[in-house]
Design a protein around this motif. Structure first.
Motif, mmCIF file in Angstrom:
data_model
loop_
_atom_site.group_PDB
_atom_site.id
_atom_site.type_symbol
_atom_site.label_atom_id
_atom_site.label_comp_id
_atom_site.label_asym_id
_atom_site.label_seq_id
_atom_site.Cartn_x
_atom_site.Cartn_y
_atom_site.Cartn_z
ATOM 1 N N ASP A 1 -14.503 -35.434 -12.999
ATOM 2 C CA ASP A 1 -14.365 -33.980 -12.881
ATOM 3 C C ASP A 1 -12.902 -33.689 -12.614
ATOM 4 O O ASP A 1 -12.196 -34.484 -11.968
ATOM 5 N N ILE A 2 -12.449 -32.519 -13.083
ATOM 6 C CA ILE A 2 -11.068 -32.109 -12.824
ATOM 7 C C ILE A 2 -11.004 -30.584 -12.855
ATOM 8 O O ILE A 2 -11.749 -29.934 -13.601
ATOM 9 N N SER A 3 -10.160 -30.014 -12.014
ATOM 10 C CA SER A 3 -9.959 -28.565 -12.036
ATOM 11 C C SER A 3 -8.700 -28.258 -12.839
ATOM 12 O O SER A 3 -7.769 -29.067 -12.889
ATOM 13 N N GLY A 4 -8.682 -27.079 -13.486
ATOM 14 C CA GLY A 4 -7.539 -26.712 -14.318
ATOM 15 C C GLY A 4 -7.176 -25.245 -14.174
ATOM 16 O O GLY A 4 -8.062 -24.392 -14.034
ATOM 17 N N ARG A 5 -5.883 -24.965 -14.204
ATOM 18 C CA ARG A 5 -5.411 -23.592 -14.043
ATOM 19 C C ARG A 5 -4.161 -23.381 -14.891
ATOM 20 O O ARG A 5 -3.316 -24.275 -15.010
ATOM 21 N N VAL A 6 -4.040 -22.189 -15.492
ATOM 22 C CA VAL A 6 -2.816 -21.783 -16.184
ATOM 23 C C VAL A 6 -1.954 -21.026 -15.180
ATOM 24 O O VAL A 6 -2.440 -20.133 -14.466
ATOM 25 N N VAL A 7 -0.671 -21.403 -15.099
ATOM 26 C CA VAL A 7 0.258 -20.748 -14.182
ATOM 27 C C VAL A 7 1.393 -20.120 -14.983
ATOM 28 O O VAL A 7 1.688 -20.529 -16.110
ATOM 29 N N ASP A 8 2.045 -19.132 -14.399
ATOM 30 C CA ASP A 8 3.086 -18.398 -15.115
ATOM 31 C C ASP A 8 4.480 -18.962 -14.915
ATOM 32 O O ASP A 8 5.424 -18.539 -15.601
ATOM 33 N N SER A 9 4.629 -19.913 -14.007
ATOM 34 C CA SER A 9 5.957 -20.480 -13.758
ATOM 35 C C SER A 9 5.829 -21.797 -13.013
ATOM 36 O O SER A 9 4.763 -22.119 -12.456
ATOM 37 N N LEU A 10 6.932 -22.541 -12.997
ATOM 38 C CA LEU A 10 6.977 -23.777 -12.210
ATOM 39 C C LEU A 10 6.758 -23.464 -10.739
ATOM 40 O O LEU A 10 6.058 -24.199 -10.035
ATOM 41 N N ASP A 11 7.338 -22.374 -10.273
ATOM 42 C CA ASP A 11 7.179 -22.007 -8.861
ATOM 43 C C ASP A 11 5.721 -21.708 -8.524
ATOM 44 O O ASP A 11 5.257 -21.999 -7.414
ATOM 45 N N VAL B 1 6.251 -38.291 -6.086
ATOM 46 C CA VAL B 1 6.347 -37.306 -7.161
ATOM 47 C C VAL B 1 6.715 -38.056 -8.436
ATOM 48 O O VAL B 1 7.710 -38.784 -8.476
ATOM 49 N N MET B 2 5.910 -37.880 -9.476
ATOM 50 C CA MET B 2 6.126 -38.550 -10.756
ATOM 51 C C MET B 2 6.746 -37.585 -11.760
ATOM 52 O O MET B 2 6.333 -36.420 -11.828
ATOM 53 N N VAL B 3 7.710 -38.053 -12.504
ATOM 54 C CA VAL B 3 8.294 -37.288 -13.601
ATOM 55 C C VAL B 3 7.953 -38.014 -14.888
ATOM 56 O O VAL B 3 8.371 -39.157 -15.108
ATOM 57 N N ASN B 4 7.143 -37.378 -15.725
ATOM 58 C CA ASN B 4 6.725 -37.956 -17.006
ATOM 59 C C ASN B 4 6.042 -39.314 -16.827
ATOM 60 O O ASN B 4 6.282 -40.258 -17.586
ATOM 61 N N ALA B 5 5.194 -39.400 -15.824
ATOM 62 C CA ALA B 5 4.435 -40.629 -15.573
ATOM 63 C C ALA B 5 3.133 -40.261 -14.868
ATOM 64 O O ALA B 5 3.043 -39.248 -14.175
ATOM 65 N N SER B 6 2.138 -41.112 -15.034
ATOM 66 C CA SER B 6 0.815 -40.885 -14.457
ATOM 67 C C SER B 6 0.831 -41.007 -12.936
ATOM 68 O O SER B 6 1.555 -41.842 -12.369
ATOM 69 N N ILE C 1 4.937 -34.087 -12.855
ATOM 70 C CA ILE C 1 5.392 -33.054 -13.777
ATOM 71 C C ILE C 1 5.653 -33.721 -15.118
ATOM 72 O O ILE C 1 6.210 -34.824 -15.181
ATOM 73 N N VAL C 2 5.214 -33.062 -16.180
ATOM 74 C CA VAL C 2 5.528 -33.511 -17.538
ATOM 75 C C VAL C 2 6.463 -32.471 -18.130
ATOM 76 O O VAL C 2 6.094 -31.292 -18.267
ATOM 77 N N THR C 3 7.676 -32.876 -18.478
ATOM 78 C CA THR C 3 8.688 -31.929 -18.934
ATOM 79 C C THR C 3 9.798 -32.656 -19.664
ATOM 80 O O THR C 3 10.034 -33.848 -19.430
ATOM 81 N N THR C 4 10.491 -31.955 -20.559
ATOM 82 C CA THR C 4 11.710 -32.489 -21.176
ATOM 83 C C THR C 4 12.939 -31.833 -20.568
ATOM 84 O O THR C 4 14.056 -32.098 -21.002
ATOM 85 N N SER C 5 12.741 -30.983 -19.579
ATOM 86 C CA SER C 5 13.837 -30.254 -18.935
ATOM 87 C C SER C 5 14.248 -30.950 -17.644
ATOM 88 O O SER C 5 13.475 -31.007 -16.693
ATOM 89 N N GLN C 6 15.478 -31.446 -17.586
ATOM 90 C CA GLN C 6 15.970 -32.075 -16.366
ATOM 91 C C GLN C 6 16.059 -31.085 -15.204
ATOM 92 O O GLN C 6 15.678 -31.412 -14.073
ATOM 93 N N PRO C 7 16.532 -29.845 -15.429
ATOM 94 C CA PRO C 7 16.537 -28.877 -14.321
ATOM 95 C C PRO C 7 15.137 -28.614 -13.765
ATOM 96 O O PRO C 7 14.960 -28.497 -12.554
ATOM 97 N N ALA C 8 14.136 -28.531 -14.659
ATOM 98 C CA ALA C 8 12.764 -28.308 -14.189
ATOM 99 C C ALA C 8 12.281 -29.501 -13.376
ATOM 100 O O ALA C 8 11.652 -29.329 -12.321
ATOM 101 N N ALA C 9 12.573 -30.695 -13.863
ATOM 102 C CA ALA C 9 12.154 -31.897 -13.136
ATOM 103 C C ALA C 9 12.801 -31.940 -11.758
ATOM 104 O O ALA C 9 12.129 -32.224 -10.753
ATOM 105 N N LYS C 10 14.087 -31.650 -11.687
ATOM 106 C CA LYS C 10 14.792 -31.693 -10.398
ATOM 107 C C LYS C 10 14.235 -30.638 -9.439
ATOM 108 O O LYS C 10 14.076 -30.905 -8.244
ATOM 109 N N ARG C 11 13.938 -29.450 -9.960
ATOM 110 C CA ARG C 11 13.408 -28.390 -9.101
ATOM 111 C C ARG C 11 12.023 -28.770 -8.580
ATOM 112 O O ARG C 11 11.712 -28.562 -7.401
ATOM 113 N N PHE C 12 11.193 -29.336 -9.437
ATOM 114 C CA PHE C 12 9.851 -29.745 -9.043
ATOM 115 C C PHE C 12 9.922 -30.832 -7.968
ATOM 116 O O PHE C 12 9.245 -30.750 -6.931
#
Length: 418
Positions: free
Chosen positions: A318-328, A365-370, A345-356
């Motif tokens: 089972d898993i829960s899922g939600r759509v969000v409007d921003s990283l924040d 905290v995983m960046v582009n990893a399970s 976090i799964v992203t190609t944006s380095q700024p997004a990864a750093k902020r997350f």
């Protein structure tokens, strides 16, 4: 002798054993672990026989086959448990390691060195392998292990501890360094939780109810471990194929463990591309999705998520899922509902990864990893006693160094303070 008096006797013997174990060199501890491993293999038939009694009792009580599988021991499983003890013997010994130090301006030599914690109490549920894993890690780090397993595995744990104690009797490690808390009642657990001054630290391993009970009722310092409401956030710039693969692995590779994903959050800008593919992949893997209104708009078989779903550690498909409007917004969801274990976090944006990474307050905290990589073996630490979700002393996978404290050794030449 009352159960409490018997417990106090055992706890004091553990303290004496810890005192004798602490100064032993690595070679003595490693030899003891190999002796334990050999004895487990040799005694496998009698251990299996004891385990069969536990399994039969569990079946009579209507225990699920999944839980019975976790409880069960075979000759092959015991061989694997023994091999795990040998792997612990091969790990570096943290005791005596210099953490920092140097010569002070006044000429005093200062060293901060690792030392054992002392008597480590471990409370855990119906998995007999933990009995040996925990004992091996405690012995290697110079600690005495005071074990309180589930009453459902009492016969198995009694047999395992008996074999280990007999093996230790022929080594330099005190046999009392591994002991089982007497009794199977809830009162016996309370004796351990309230043994401040006899037990140095408690480590609970199990579900949320067990951990919360120990944290709330114990007077002995507790290291929280385990509960994992882990989230995967798919950012607006994510590679969709990569995101689907990571989510699927995080949820389905082994759904019953604490580092499995229980929630996925998707940025609205990528939802149309990601959600249909993710739902199809999860459906094919047999996963039930509990979604918010926006997730449900993509698939008729998505279950409506309740407030409880966002907090849930399902430990199932089972898993829960939600759509969000921003990283924040994703971070805010994690801060509200997460357990502080692991987020990705799964992203190609380095700024997004750093902020997350900067804003998510979790042990890993995983960046582009399970999320499944949060594990002592995967991190290269070797075996672990658990995954700490607190912030004091130890956080994340707890290997041998996390089972030590430190003390300062100061060496002078007749120095006097003026």
């Amino acid at each position: 002798m009352s159960e409490r008096e018997e417990f106090l006797r055992v706890a004091r013997r553990a303290g004496d054993a810890a005192s004798g174990l602490a100064p032993l060199p690595r070679a003595a501890k490693d030899a003891a672990l190999h002796a334990v491993a050999d004895a487990l293999v040799e005694s496998a038939p009698e251990i299996v026989k004891a385990n069969e009694a536990d399994v039969a009792r569990a079946r009579e009580a209507g225990t699920s086959e999944y839980m019975i599988d976790r409880l069960g021991l075979t000759v092959e499983r015991i061989a694997a448990i023994a091999e795990a003890a040998r792997k612990v013997a091969a790990l570096p010994d943290p005791v005596g390691e210099s953490v920092r130090g140097g010569v002070l301006p006044n000429g005093l030599e200062l060293r901060q060195v690792r030392v054992p914690l002392g008597v480590v109490g471990i409370i855990y549920e119906g998995r007999p392998n933990v009995t040996v894993d925990a004992a091996a890690l405690c012995l290697k780090s110079g600690n005495a292990a005071l074990l309180r397993g589930s009453s459902s595995a009492h016969e198995s744990n009694t047999a395992l501890v008996g074999v280990m104690q007999a093996a230790l009797a022929g080594t330099d490690v005190p046999a009392d360094a591994v002991q089982l808390v007497p009794g199977t009642s809830r009162e016996s657990v309370k004796h351990l939780m309230r043994a401040r001054g006899l037990v140095d630290v408690l480590i609970p391993r199990g579900g949320a109810s067990l951990i919360n009970s120990v944290v709330e009722e114990s007077t002995v310092p507790v290291i929280e471990t385990g509960v994992g409401n882990c989230a995967v956030y798919v950012d607006a710039s994510a590679d969709v194929a990569m995101a689907v693969d990571i989510l699927l692995n995080a949820k389905t590779q082994r759904p019953s463990v604490c580092n499995a994903a229980e929630t996925f959050l998707v940025h609205a800008d990528i939802a149309d591309a990601f959600v249909p593919r993710a739902l199809e992949a999860l459906r094919e893997a047999g996963v039930t999705v509990h979604g918010d209104e926006r997730i449900r708009s993509y698939g008729g078989d998505v279950v409506e998520a309740t407030e409880d779903d966002w907090y849930a550690e399902y430990l199932s498909l089972d898993i829960s899922g939600r759509v969000v409007d921003s990283l924040d917004d994703a971070v805010a969801h994690i801060r509200t509902y997460g357990s502080g274990h692991t987020e990705a976090i799964v992203t190609t944006s380095q700024p997004a990864a750093k902020r997350f990474v900067a804003r998510v307050d979790s042990a890993a905290v995983m960046v582009n990893a399970s999320t499944r990589f949060t594990d002592g073996e995967e991190f290269g630490f070797g075996a672990e006693i658990g995954i700490s979700t607190q912030k004091l002393h130890a956080r994340g996978p707890m290997g041998l160094p996390e089972l030590t404290s430190t003390k300062y050794v100061v060496t002078g030449e007749g120095h006097l303070r003026g």
